[in-house]
Design a protein around this motif. Sequence first.
Motif, PDB file in Angstrom:
ATOM      1  N   ALA A 159     -13.048  -3.693 -55.667  1.00 58.02           N
ATOM      2  CA  ALA A 159     -12.737  -5.055 -55.196  1.00 58.02           C
ATOM      3  C   ALA A 159     -12.150  -5.086 -53.790  1.00 58.02           C
ATOM      4  O   ALA A 159     -11.373  -5.970 -53.453  1.00 58.02           O
ATOM      5  N   GLY A 160     -12.527  -4.133 -52.943  1.00 60.52           N
ATOM      6  CA  GLY A 160     -12.045  -4.126 -51.567  1.00 60.52           C
ATOM      7  C   GLY A 160     -10.587  -3.779 -51.410  1.00 60.52           C
ATOM      8  O   GLY A 160     -10.033  -3.961 -50.324  1.00 60.52           O
ATOM      9  N   ILE A 161      -9.946  -3.263 -52.473  1.00 61.03           N
ATOM     10  CA  ILE A 161      -8.519  -2.955 -52.394  1.00 61.03           C
ATOM     11  C   ILE A 161      -8.259  -1.863 -51.373  1.00 61.03           C
ATOM     12  O   ILE A 161      -7.282  -1.903 -50.622  1.00 61.03           O
ATOM     13  N   GLY A 162      -9.138  -0.865 -51.334  1.00 66.52           N
ATOM     14  CA  GLY A 162      -8.940   0.233 -50.391  1.00 66.52           C
ATOM     15  C   GLY A 162      -8.960  -0.227 -48.952  1.00 66.52           C
ATOM     16  O   GLY A 162      -8.081   0.126 -48.149  1.00 66.52           O
ATOM     17  N   ALA A 163      -9.961  -1.044 -48.592  1.00 63.98           N
ATOM     18  CA  ALA A 163     -10.052  -1.540 -47.216  1.00 63.98           C
ATOM     19  C   ALA A 163      -8.869  -2.435 -46.879  1.00 63.98           C
ATOM     20  O   ALA A 163      -8.322  -2.363 -45.764  1.00 63.98           O
ATOM     21  N   HIS A 164      -8.459  -3.283 -47.811  1.00 62.65           N
ATOM     22  CA  HIS A 164      -7.323  -4.164 -47.559  1.00 62.65           C
ATOM     23  C   HIS A 164      -6.030  -3.364 -47.402  1.00 62.65           C
ATOM     24  O   HIS A 164      -5.172  -3.704 -46.572  1.00 62.65           O
ATOM     25  N   ALA A 165      -5.864  -2.294 -48.187  1.00 64.21           N
ATOM     26  CA  ALA A 165      -4.654  -1.479 -48.085  1.00 64.21           C
ATOM     27  C   ALA A 165      -4.576  -0.804 -46.727  1.00 64.21           C
ATOM     28  O   ALA A 165      -3.507  -0.758 -46.093  1.00 64.21           O
ATOM     29  N   VAL A 166      -5.703  -0.273 -46.239  1.00 63.81           N
ATOM     30  CA  VAL A 166      -5.721   0.364 -44.921  1.00 63.81           C
ATOM     31  C   VAL A 166      -5.404  -0.657 -43.838  1.00 63.81           C
ATOM     32  O   VAL A 166      -4.599  -0.398 -42.924  1.00 63.81           O
ATOM     33  N   THR A 167      -6.025  -1.824 -43.917  1.00 62.46           N
ATOM     34  CA  THR A 167      -5.773  -2.859 -42.906  1.00 62.46           C
ATOM     35  C   THR A 167      -4.338  -3.352 -42.963  1.00 62.46           C
ATOM     36  O   THR A 167      -3.719  -3.623 -41.918  1.00 62.46           O
ATOM     37  N   LEU A 168      -3.788  -3.486 -44.162  1.00 67.16           N
ATOM     38  CA  LEU A 168      -2.401  -3.926 -44.299  1.00 67.16           C
ATOM     39  C   LEU A 168      -1.449  -2.947 -43.625  1.00 67.16           C
ATOM     40  O   LEU A 168      -0.536  -3.354 -42.898  1.00 67.16           O
TER      41      LEU A 168
END
Length: 339
Positions: A119-128
């Motif tokens: 669910a895009g959690i990995g990409a959002h965590a990196v961006t955060l």
Amino acid sequence: MSQIRIDELPGPLTLTLSPSPCPSPTPSFPTRHVRLALSLVPLLLIGAWAAVDWRAMHDGTARLASADPWWLLAGVVFTCLCWASAAVTRQGAIPERLPPGPLLASQFAAGAANHVLPAGIGAHAVTLRFLQGRGISLARATASLALYSLVKPIAKLVLILAFLLAFPGTLLIGQLVPDGQTLLLGAVGVLVGLAATAVLLTVVRRLRRPLLEFVRTALTDARILHTRPSRVLALWGGAVAFPLFQAGVLASVGASLGLPLPWAHVVFAYLAASAVAGAVPAPGGIGPVDAALVIALVVFGAPMTLATASVIGYRVLTVWLPLLPGAIVLSALVRRKVL
């Protein structure tokens, strides 16, 4: 420690105290090992995921060996443009100006993380982590991620409607629309999610204030962004460009394998399949989106073997080829404390 210097000058003896420079603090033993472990976690997760899905990579690579290399090169170019459009969209979702180079590197690394967590959690965590490293507060960084996540499906819906208006009667939309039972299950899922959120906020009162603060911050930043034409263009232009570039990868791979479909049909098949199956929380959408893509291409008249090969080749270009470099960049950003 202070140093004592004795100056032998005429007259009384003079003692001068000159402070020595303080040594720069070095990271403690546990801190260094924790950071090293965090930098290795992406590589370990990528390796485990590659071991599980090794057959898909092998089959896709074998089929691509006989494909037209120039069309494959076009697919690689479209893949690179996907990272650039993601970086542009991220910039459009935040009022502060972000450094282009580190922002692009973070999105390249986020692509690798996105294929590990659902669910895009990995990409959002990196961006955060990247936004917080630039001095942006957690509330505003989270609001930026929420705006980014909201704009992407809206932009995809606009593209689908534009294709239907541009090609009336030629797109087999009726065969791609889910049946009534599937739509009912989706509606029930949305209602259950909203009801669970309402109950949680009612029972746990401590969540109300953070949620209201988040909503207030998100609305304020969204209003500010939409008063700046450069941010509006970056946000919505990047959100529209990303699915088109992804569809361009699929169409290029299909052309390299001789897929007998016009580009308009391939692009619309990607938009429809990713919109329907993208809601399933699989890592990077792998699995549900792949099956939906094959079905959509077959519905438009592609042979099953060519449709399957095109989707596998699409995954090789968008997932497998950048996977290891993306994990290396992710580890490097962690070690350099950019994330």
